[in-house]
Design a protein around this motif. Structure first.
Motif, PDB file in Angstrom:
ATOM      1  N   MET A  62      42.289  53.336  27.347  1.00  0.00           N
ATOM      2  CA  MET A  62      43.193  52.547  28.148  1.00  0.00           C
ATOM      3  C   MET A  62      43.213  53.109  29.564  1.00  0.00           C
ATOM      4  SD  MET A  62      47.320  52.019  27.536  1.00  0.00           S
ATOM      5  CE  MET A  62      47.094  52.729  25.968  1.00  0.00           C
ATOM      6  N   LEU A  63      43.156  52.218  30.516  1.00  0.00           N
ATOM      7  CA  LEU A  63      43.205  52.562  31.930  1.00  0.00           C
ATOM      8  C   LEU A  63      44.492  51.997  32.513  1.00  0.00           C
ATOM      9  CD1 LEU A  63      41.826  53.397  34.683  1.00  0.00           C
ATOM     10  CD2 LEU A  63      40.912  51.063  34.712  1.00  0.00           C
ATOM     11  N   ILE A  64      45.210  52.798  33.284  1.00  0.00           N
ATOM     12  CA  ILE A  64      46.384  52.298  33.998  1.00  0.00           C
ATOM     13  C   ILE A  64      46.052  52.317  35.476  1.00  0.00           C
ATOM     14  CG2 ILE A  64      48.816  52.663  34.543  1.00  0.00           C
ATOM     15  CD1 ILE A  64      49.104  53.909  31.751  1.00  0.00           C
ATOM     16  N   ARG A  65      46.213  51.147  36.107  1.00  0.00           N
ATOM     17  CA  ARG A  65      45.851  51.006  37.517  1.00  0.00           C
ATOM     18  C   ARG A  65      46.850  50.089  38.201  1.00  0.00           C
ATOM     19  NH1 ARG A  65      44.270  45.921  37.937  1.00  0.00           N
ATOM     20  NH2 ARG A  65      43.032  44.933  36.312  1.00  0.00           N
ATOM     21  N   GLU A  66      46.785  50.104  39.532  1.00  0.00           N
ATOM     22  CA  GLU A  66      47.630  49.210  40.321  1.00  0.00           C
ATOM     23  C   GLU A  66      47.354  47.762  39.913  1.00  0.00           C
ATOM     24  OE1 GLU A  66      49.915  50.038  42.777  1.00  0.00           O
ATOM     25  OE2 GLU A  66      49.521  52.162  42.381  1.00  0.00           O
ATOM     26  N   ALA A  67      48.404  46.986  39.795  1.00  0.00           N
ATOM     27  CA  ALA A  67      48.247  45.559  39.513  1.00  0.00           C
ATOM     28  C   ALA A  67      47.862  44.839  40.795  1.00  0.00           C
ATOM     29  CB  ALA A  67      49.541  44.983  38.964  1.00  0.00           C
ATOM     30  N   THR A  68      47.078  43.800  40.653  1.00  0.00           N
ATOM     31  CA  THR A  68      46.716  42.948  41.782  1.00  0.00           C
ATOM     32  C   THR A  68      47.147  41.514  41.469  1.00  0.00           C
ATOM     33  OG1 THR A  68      44.547  42.301  40.928  1.00  0.00           O
ATOM     34  CG2 THR A  68      44.665  44.386  42.174  1.00  0.00           C
ATOM     35  N   ALA A  69      47.100  40.675  42.467  1.00  0.00           N
ATOM     36  CA  ALA A  69      47.430  39.263  42.251  1.00  0.00           C
ATOM     37  C   ALA A  69      46.523  38.649  41.193  1.00  0.00           C
ATOM     38  CB  ALA A  69      47.328  38.496  43.568  1.00  0.00           C
ATOM     39  N   ALA A  70      45.304  39.149  41.080  1.00  0.00           N
ATOM     40  CA  ALA A  70      44.368  38.632  40.080  1.00  0.00           C
ATOM     41  C   ALA A  70      44.800  38.953  38.651  1.00  0.00           C
ATOM     42  CB  ALA A  70      42.965  39.194  40.343  1.00  0.00           C
ATOM     43  N   ASP A  71      45.704  39.919  38.475  1.00  0.00           N
ATOM     44  CA  ASP A  71      46.199  40.268  37.140  1.00  0.00           C
ATOM     45  C   ASP A  71      47.319  39.341  36.670  1.00  0.00           C
ATOM     46  OD1 ASP A  71      44.586  42.619  36.650  1.00  0.00           O
ATOM     47  OD2 ASP A  71      45.827  43.647  38.144  1.00  0.00           O
ATOM     48  N   GLY A 130      38.708  44.764  29.043  1.00  0.00           N
ATOM     49  CA  GLY A 130      39.329  44.352  30.302  1.00  0.00           C
ATOM     50  C   GLY A 130      40.648  43.632  30.115  1.00  0.00           C
ATOM     51  N   ALA A 131      41.110  43.479  28.872  1.00  0.00           N
ATOM     52  CA  ALA A 131      42.362  42.769  28.608  1.00  0.00           C
ATOM     53  C   ALA A 131      43.555  43.570  29.124  1.00  0.00           C
ATOM     54  CB  ALA A 131      42.512  42.529  27.106  1.00  0.00           C
ATOM     55  N   VAL A 132      44.503  42.874  29.729  1.00  0.00           N
ATOM     56  CA  VAL A 132      45.746  43.497  30.167  1.00  0.00           C
ATOM     57  C   VAL A 132      46.641  43.645  28.936  1.00  0.00           C
ATOM     58  CG1 VAL A 132      47.806  43.258  31.603  1.00  0.00           C
ATOM     59  CG2 VAL A 132      45.567  42.622  32.515  1.00  0.00           C
ATOM     60  N   LEU A 133      47.004  44.887  28.633  1.00  0.00           N
ATOM     61  CA  LEU A 133      47.797  45.213  27.450  1.00  0.00           C
ATOM     62  C   LEU A 133      49.290  45.299  27.749  1.00  0.00           C
ATOM     63  CD1 LEU A 133      45.492  48.097  26.183  1.00  0.00           C
ATOM     64  CD2 LEU A 133      45.454  45.682  25.473  1.00  0.00           C
ATOM     65  N   GLY A 134      49.613  45.581  28.991  1.00  0.00           N
ATOM     66  CA  GLY A 134      51.003  45.722  29.383  1.00  0.00           C
ATOM     67  C   GLY A 134      51.102  45.968  30.867  1.00  0.00           C
ATOM     68  N   VAL A 179      45.139  48.490  30.945  1.00  0.00           N
ATOM     69  CA  VAL A 179      44.002  47.629  30.644  1.00  0.00           C
ATOM     70  C   VAL A 179      43.148  48.271  29.554  1.00  0.00           C
ATOM     71  CG1 VAL A 179      41.939  46.551  31.652  1.00  0.00           C
ATOM     72  CG2 VAL A 179      44.006  46.777  33.010  1.00  0.00           C
ATOM     73  N   ASP A 180      42.708  47.469  28.606  1.00  0.00           N
ATOM     74  CA  ASP A 180      41.753  47.930  27.600  1.00  0.00           C
ATOM     75  C   ASP A 180      40.418  48.120  28.309  1.00  0.00           C
ATOM     76  OD1 ASP A 180      39.562  47.743  25.660  1.00  0.00           O
ATOM     77  OD2 ASP A 180      41.103  47.171  24.211  1.00  0.00           O
ATOM     78  N   GLU A 181      39.929  49.347  28.340  1.00  0.00           N
ATOM     79  CA  GLU A 181      38.695  49.631  29.086  1.00  0.00           C
ATOM     80  C   GLU A 181      37.483  48.903  28.510  1.00  0.00           C
ATOM     81  OE1 GLU A 181      38.371  53.638  31.128  1.00  0.00           O
ATOM     82  OE2 GLU A 181      39.629  54.109  29.367  1.00  0.00           O
ATOM     83  N   ALA A 182      37.475  48.650  27.214  1.00  0.00           N
ATOM     84  CA  ALA A 182      36.318  48.000  26.595  1.00  0.00           C
ATOM     85  C   ALA A 182      36.276  46.502  26.883  1.00  0.00           C
ATOM     86  CB  ALA A 182      36.329  48.241  25.084  1.00  0.00           C
TER      87      ALA A 182
END
Length: 163
Positions: A1-10, A60-64, A55-58
């Protein structure tokens, strides 16, 4: 799992689970009929606040997602606040804990002295247990502060943790 800044595309990935969680009326004080544009402005914060996604790294799904920033203004702006939403399909996979740990580390690095959650619904026992396990304590409860759709009036906890 990757945690990153959210963008408008999310946003198109966040909105469906945010909508469903809010519409259920069990855990958030937002209006159950919250519209998408209002939700977007409430969730995707501008500095000094910030919004992140897990984000699920495998796939790309947003998990939360989580949002955090100053809980108060002026001379109380050294206290952070945060809100968290986990996609129901990702529940039980550690997404909430990972987001919580991430937000706490960010707030500490930004110089906040504490974090306060203003409205944790007392019947949301999974969230209460998670926040307690991350060092938060209940500093007060507003009796019958939340009208749950099936349980009726339940308490609304204020939770706090020093950073």
């Amino acid at each position: 799992m990757l945690i990153r800044e959210a963008t408008a595309a999310d946003w198109p990935a966040i909105w469906p689970f945010l909508h469903d969680i809010v519409a259920a009326g069990e855990t958030y004080t937002y209006p159950r009929d919250l519209g998408e544009e209002q939700a977007r402005s409430l969730w995707l914060l501008k500095p000094p606040g910030r919004t992140v996604v897990a984000v699920d790294e495998a796939t790309g799904a947003v998990l939360g997602s989580a949002k955090s920033g100053p809980n108060h203004m002026g001379p109380a702006s050294h206290i952070a606040g945060a809100s968290f939403m986990v996609a129901p399909a990702a529940g039980g996979r550690g997404v909430g804990r990972a987001l919580g740990e991430h937000v706490l580390a960010w707030a500490r690095a930004e110089g906040y002295r504490a974090m306060q959650f203003n409205a944790v619904v007392e019947s949301n026992t999974r969230a209460v247990a998670l926040w307690k396990s991350l060092g938060f304590e209940i500093v007060g409860t507003l009796p019958e502060g939340f009208r749950h759709p099936t349980l009726g009036y339940v308490g609304l906890h204020i939770m706090h943790r020093r950073l």
